[in-house]
Structures are given as C-alpha cells and as structure tokens.
Design a protein around this motif. Structure first.
Motif, PDB file in Angstrom:
ATOM      1  N   SER A 182      -6.657   1.901  -1.246  1.00  0.00           N
ATOM      2  CA  SER A 182      -5.574   2.539  -0.496  1.00  0.00           C
ATOM      3  C   SER A 182      -5.140   1.740   0.726  1.00  0.00           C
ATOM      4  O   SER A 182      -3.999   1.862   1.182  1.00  0.00           O
ATOM      5  CB  SER A 182      -5.989   3.951  -0.071  1.00  0.00           C
TER       6      SER A 182
ATOM      7  N   ILE B  71      -2.766   5.907  -1.110  1.00  0.00           N
ATOM      8  CA  ILE B  71      -2.416   6.899  -0.088  1.00  0.00           C
ATOM      9  C   ILE B  71      -1.102   6.436   0.534  1.00  0.00           C
ATOM     10  O   ILE B  71      -1.068   5.455   1.272  1.00  0.00           O
ATOM     11  CB  ILE B  71      -3.508   7.024   1.003  1.00  0.00           C
TER      12      ILE B  71
ATOM     13  N   VAL C 227      -1.359   8.151   6.246  1.00  0.00           N
ATOM     14  CA  VAL C 227      -2.467   7.205   6.051  1.00  0.00           C
ATOM     15  C   VAL C 227      -3.400   7.246   7.268  1.00  0.00           C
ATOM     16  O   VAL C 227      -2.953   7.077   8.407  1.00  0.00           O
ATOM     17  CB  VAL C 227      -1.938   5.774   5.842  1.00  0.00           C
TER      18      VAL C 227
ATOM     19  N   GLU D  84      -2.602  14.389  -6.877  1.00  0.00           N
ATOM     20  CA  GLU D  84      -4.050  14.531  -6.795  1.00  0.00           C
ATOM     21  C   GLU D  84      -4.480  14.786  -5.356  1.00  0.00           C
ATOM     22  O   GLU D  84      -4.337  13.934  -4.500  1.00  0.00           O
ATOM     23  CB  GLU D  84      -4.733  13.263  -7.332  1.00  0.00           C
TER      24      GLU D  84
ATOM     25  N   ASP E  81       0.814  -1.213   0.000  1.00  0.00           N
ATOM     26  CA  ASP E  81       0.000   0.000   0.000  1.00  0.00           C
ATOM     27  C   ASP E  81       0.848   1.263   0.000  1.00  0.00           C
ATOM     28  O   ASP E  81       0.562   2.210  -0.737  1.00  0.00           O
ATOM     29  CB  ASP E  81      -0.924   0.014   1.234  1.00  0.00           C
TER      30      ASP E  81
ATOM     31  N   ALA F 227      -7.302  14.883  -2.981  1.00  0.00           N
ATOM     32  CA  ALA F 227      -8.656  14.356  -3.043  1.00  0.00           C
ATOM     33  C   ALA F 227      -9.564  14.940  -1.986  1.00  0.00           C
ATOM     34  O   ALA F 227     -10.761  15.040  -2.172  1.00  0.00           O
ATOM     35  CB  ALA F 227      -8.646  12.839  -2.897  1.00  0.00           C
ATOM     36  N   THR F 228      -9.038  15.320  -0.841  1.00  0.00           N
ATOM     37  CA  THR F 228      -9.885  15.807   0.226  1.00  0.00           C
ATOM     38  C   THR F 228      -9.280  17.038   0.856  1.00  0.00           C
ATOM     39  O   THR F 228      -8.107  17.355   0.676  1.00  0.00           O
ATOM     40  CB  THR F 228     -10.052  14.740   1.329  1.00  0.00           C
TER      41      THR F 228
ATOM     42  N   SER G  83      -5.892   5.767  -6.501  1.00  0.00           N
ATOM     43  CA  SER G  83      -6.420   5.803  -5.132  1.00  0.00           C
ATOM     44  C   SER G  83      -5.390   5.555  -4.035  1.00  0.00           C
ATOM     45  O   SER G  83      -5.763   5.539  -2.850  1.00  0.00           O
ATOM     46  CB  SER G  83      -7.547   4.762  -4.992  1.00  0.00           C
TER      47      SER G  83
ATOM     48  N   ASP H 119     -13.691   2.893  -3.261  1.00  0.00           N
ATOM     49  CA  ASP H 119     -12.651   3.917  -3.118  1.00  0.00           C
ATOM     50  C   ASP H 119     -13.266   5.302  -2.958  1.00  0.00           C
ATOM     51  O   ASP H 119     -12.846   6.096  -2.103  1.00  0.00           O
ATOM     52  CB  ASP H 119     -11.724   3.908  -4.341  1.00  0.00           C
TER      53      ASP H 119
ATOM     54  N   LEU I 157     -13.000   7.829   0.346  1.00  0.00           N
ATOM     55  CA  LEU I 157     -12.474   9.192   0.253  1.00  0.00           C
ATOM     56  C   LEU I 157     -13.506  10.211   0.743  1.00  0.00           C
ATOM     57  O   LEU I 157     -13.160  11.195   1.405  1.00  0.00           O
ATOM     58  CB  LEU I 157     -12.056   9.510  -1.184  1.00  0.00           C
TER      59      LEU I 157
ATOM     60  N   VAL J 288      -3.738  11.868  -2.621  1.00  0.00           N
ATOM     61  CA  VAL J 288      -4.243  10.580  -3.084  1.00  0.00           C
ATOM     62  C   VAL J 288      -3.752  10.335  -4.498  1.00  0.00           C
ATOM     63  O   VAL J 288      -3.797  11.225  -5.345  1.00  0.00           O
ATOM     64  CB  VAL J 288      -5.790  10.552  -3.061  1.00  0.00           C
ATOM     65  N   GLY J 289      -3.289   9.138  -4.771  1.00  0.00           N
ATOM     66  CA  GLY J 289      -2.857   8.781  -6.120  1.00  0.00           C
ATOM     67  C   GLY J 289      -1.385   8.450  -6.173  1.00  0.00           C
ATOM     68  O   GLY J 289      -0.556   9.098  -5.521  1.00  0.00           O
TER      69      GLY J 289
END
Length: 463
Positions: A361, A214, A218, A450, A70, A452-453, A212, A428, A432, A444-445
């Motif tokens: 992730s 991370i 994490v 990217e 991961d 994402a949040t 996706s 996924d 998120l 993320v990515g």
C-alpha cells in the motif's frame, strides 16, 4: 495477473529503466561535445546546470510518481512516465539557439532535461514496484535475482549503450557535424519508452496491489512510525551511493578526455565504452551472491562489500593518480572496477531493499522517497564535483568517494533492513494488523470494497 501479462509487465519495467539508464548517461559524452562546440559558452556553471536538470526532475518524479502509483494505480504511473520522457526527449532533440546563441540552447536543454527527469525519475517507483510484484507472483524463490536483472542491469547497461549509440552516430555523421550527433543521440532516447507504451496502456494491476492498495485516508504518520528505521536505511544508503556514483559517471568522459594523450572524440568514446563494460560484471556477481549466500543478511553484506570497493579503489586511484593517468588502460580498469563494486553492492541492493522493506500500500511512496533522496545525493555530488576538482585536484574526487564509501558502510550496518526471506503478502498483513491495533479504519483493496480494519481513526494519521 495472467502469466503472459505478468511477463510483459516485467519486460516493460526493464525497458522503462533502460530508458532511465540511457538518459542518465547521455550527458557523459554530450558534455565533451558541448565543450568543443561552445568552448566559451559552455562554462562550468552551465555544464552543472544542464547535468543537474535531469537529477532535479528525477527527484520530483520519484516522489510524485511514487504517490501516484500507490494512490491512483501502477498503470497510471507507468503511462505518465512514458509521456513525460517522450516530451522531454523531443524538446532536447529539437533544442536550438537562434543565431547559434548557446545561451538559448542551454536553457532549452535545461528545460527539456528537467521534463525528461520527471519521467525517468518516475520510472524508478513505477517500474520497480510493478516488477517486484509481478516477479513475486511467478518466481518468489528467485525474486531478488530476477528483480536485479530487470532493474539494476538495465540501469547499468545504459552506460555502454549510450557510448555505443554515440560511436555509431559519430561514425555515420562524422566529427564535422557534432551538432547533429548529439541531437540524434537524444532522439534515440524516445525509442525505449515508446516500444512498450501500447502494453502499458493495457496492463492490469498485480494481485498484491489489488488486495492491499490504500487509496484514501492513507495513514502516513503511522507508516512513518513503523518504518522510520527502514527509511533511514534505504534513503541514507541510496543517498550516499548516488553521491559517489553519479558524478563519477556523468563526468567520466570529461576526466578521460583530460588525461588521455589522444583527445579525439572517437578515442574518448571508446575508452568510455570500455569503462562501462568493466562496470557490468558487478551486477552479475551480485546476482550470484544473492543465490549463493541465501536469503538472510545478503542485502546488508553485499552493500557493505560494494561500499568497501569505493574505499579500496577510490584510495588506490586517488593516492596514485599522477602515476596511473600515465598508464591509460590501467587507469580505466581501476576506474571501472570501482564502478563495478558499486553495482555489485549498493547499486543492486538499494533497489532490492527499497522494494522489499515496505508493504504494498505504501511501496511506491517509500521506494520513490528513497530513490529521491538518492538523486538528491547525486545532485549534490554533481554540484560539488567540479569545485572539488578545481580547488583540490582531480585525485581528490576519488579520495572523497572513498571517504563516503566508509560512511555508506556505517549507514548500511546500523539501519538497512534485511527482509528478503519474507513473503511480500506477509508484510502487507503485518502492516494492516499494525494499523488496526492503532485505531485506523479504512478501505483496503483496489476493487474498493474490502474493509480490512476497524477502530477510531486518528485524524493526525490520515491524509
């Protein structure tokens, strides 16, 4: 991934898990050989230690490689597992006690099996998550069926494959050279990971992982808060299954050797091969059930059905043990049917639900943790198998399997999730969204760009 790369990733995962299946079953006949070569040196405690070394290594490998898959990448995990298996198998193959001292030999075997175990244990998260993501890209509709074919089937076929290799090597070298026989069998275990090593060095990440992953900060606490029930299900069911399955697999040849009138090694190996073959149909019946029953509720139903097989056949063998062992073919058939029911249910579906229940992730981490709890159950089962056999009698090992089959049914019913109808990308997105709603802010990515949040991260949720 391109189509060719995707298919090769699936093929490489199958070969990696075939290596695991082979090494998991190597001690089955080796235990019998060591008892004959070293009747006083290969004690119960030594046998348990050597057998458990692989399981302990696998627990470490499953947790460690799940995290690596991961946080660093699927490729890093797959390459590392291959190297560890080769190093461990080499040490076992070359293990030798100076002046034929069994003490030194068995400690070298313990170390070599432990290193091999870290590698084969790492194959579980590394190969399984790579396979489910590659299959999802090419065959989402038949995802579970194809996934079982390239994960559980290679693991299960390791039993008859190991028995076949043993018979071939025994025929070539003869029973007068048993030291060379077991050594060659361990050496063959290096072939499977090396066969796909070059491809693993060149493989690419799946689209799911690229989109996706991370890799930093994490949110493990948030992940546990959201998926605690699923973890109880996948970890608990896997632990109970392996507690039943592995001791009966590892010590099956020892059991057969103790009850058969003809204790010739070739005869024991042939009965062992038959036992492994009888266990295979359960995998394919499980695949047919996946297709016939549809996507919803298949996992929990199959797992309960499989655990019920341990209850039924465990009680039949245990309660009628003295009469059954006098009819060897019938004993082996019932023994094989018990294993086949296990493969049909929890053998197949613990892999499926552990791969499908979590977002990309943290898929490797959660899969590795579930598998590690499974191997913990296997190690405990292997540790208590001989004491149960010695204090209560052989038949009670089967009755205990039946009792734990009932426990497995209960854990499955109350905790195992069933998300086989869900697109993995949807899981996924849901994860998120959950992270965003709970204030997590991170990258993320796999490409590293990217966002994402957004929100105020909580330090307790980060690592």
């Amino acid at each position: 991934m391109a189509a060719t790369t995707t298919y090769m990733a699936i093929f490489a995962a199958a070969f990696g898990l075939l290596s695991d299946g082979y090494h998991n079953n190597l001690m089955t006949m080796t235990n019998v050989v060591f008892k004959r070569l070293y009747p006083s040196g290969y004690t119960t405690s030594v046998s348990t230690r050597v057998s458990n070394a692989l399981l302990v290594g696998e627990i470490i490998g499953q947790v460690l490689l799940g995290l690596i898959c991961d946080r660093i990448g699927r490729k890093a995990g797959l390459v590392l597992t291959t190297l560890l298996i080769v190093v461990g198998a080499t040490l076992c193959t070359a293990a030798y006690g100076a002046h034929e001292d069994p003490y030194t030999l068995f400690w070298l075997m313990t170390i070599g099996r432990g290193i091999t175990g870290v590698g084969t244990g790492g194959e579980y998260p590394a190969s399984s998550v790579s396979a489910i993501e590659a299959i999802h890209e090419r065959s989402a509709e038949n995802r579970a069926s194809v996934y079982i074919l390239v994960t559980d089937f290679p693991l299960v076929i390791g039993g008859p494959l190991t028995a076949s290799v043993f018979l071939i090597v025994l025929s070539a070298l003869g029973q007068g050279r048993l030291g060379a026989v077991w050594s060659v069998c361990f050496g063959v275990g290096m072939v499977f990971p090396l066969a796909v090593f070059a491809f693993r060095m060149r493989m690419l990440s799946s689209k799911l992982y690229s989109d996706s992953a991370i890799k930093r900060r994490v949110p493990y606490t948030l992940a546990i808060r959201k998926y605690w029930r699923a973890l109880l299900g996948t970890c608990g069911a896997w632990m109970i299954f392996d507690f039943i399955y592995y001791p009966n697999a590892i010590f099956s040849a020892t059991i057969i050797s103790s009850v058969t009138a003809n204790r010739d090694l070739r005869s024991v190996a042939e009965w062992q091969l038959l036992l492994g073959i009888i266990a295979l149909p359960g995998v394919f019946i499980g695949i047919l059930l996946c297709n016939y029953l549809g996507r919803r509720n298949t996992a929990s139903f199959q797992m309960i059905l499989g655990f019920s097989g341990y209850v039924i056949f465990g009680l039949i063998i245990g309660l009628a043990y003295e009469r059954l062992v006098k009819i060897m073919p019938l004993f082996v058939i019932f023994y094989g049917l018990m294993a086949s029911m296990g493969n049909l249910g929890p053998g197949n579906m613990t892999l499926v639900v552990s791969a499908e229940s979590y977002p990309t992730s943290i898929r490797g981490t959660c899969f590795g943790l579930s598998a590690a709890l499974g191997k913990t159950g296997a190690a405990i089962g292997t540790q208590v198998f001989t004491p149960i056999q010695d204090s209560l009698g052989q038949k009670w090992t089967f009755i205990v399997a039946a009792i734990f089959g009932i426990l497995g049914m209960l854990v499955t019913y109350f905790f195992v999730p069933d998300k086989r109808g869900l697109d993995l990308a949807c899981e996924d997105e849901e994860f998120l969204k959950y992270l965003s709603e709970n204030g997590w802010d991170g990258v993320v990515g796999d490409r590293g760009g990217e966002i994402a949040t957004s929100g105020d991260p909580k330090s307790s949720d980060l690592l």
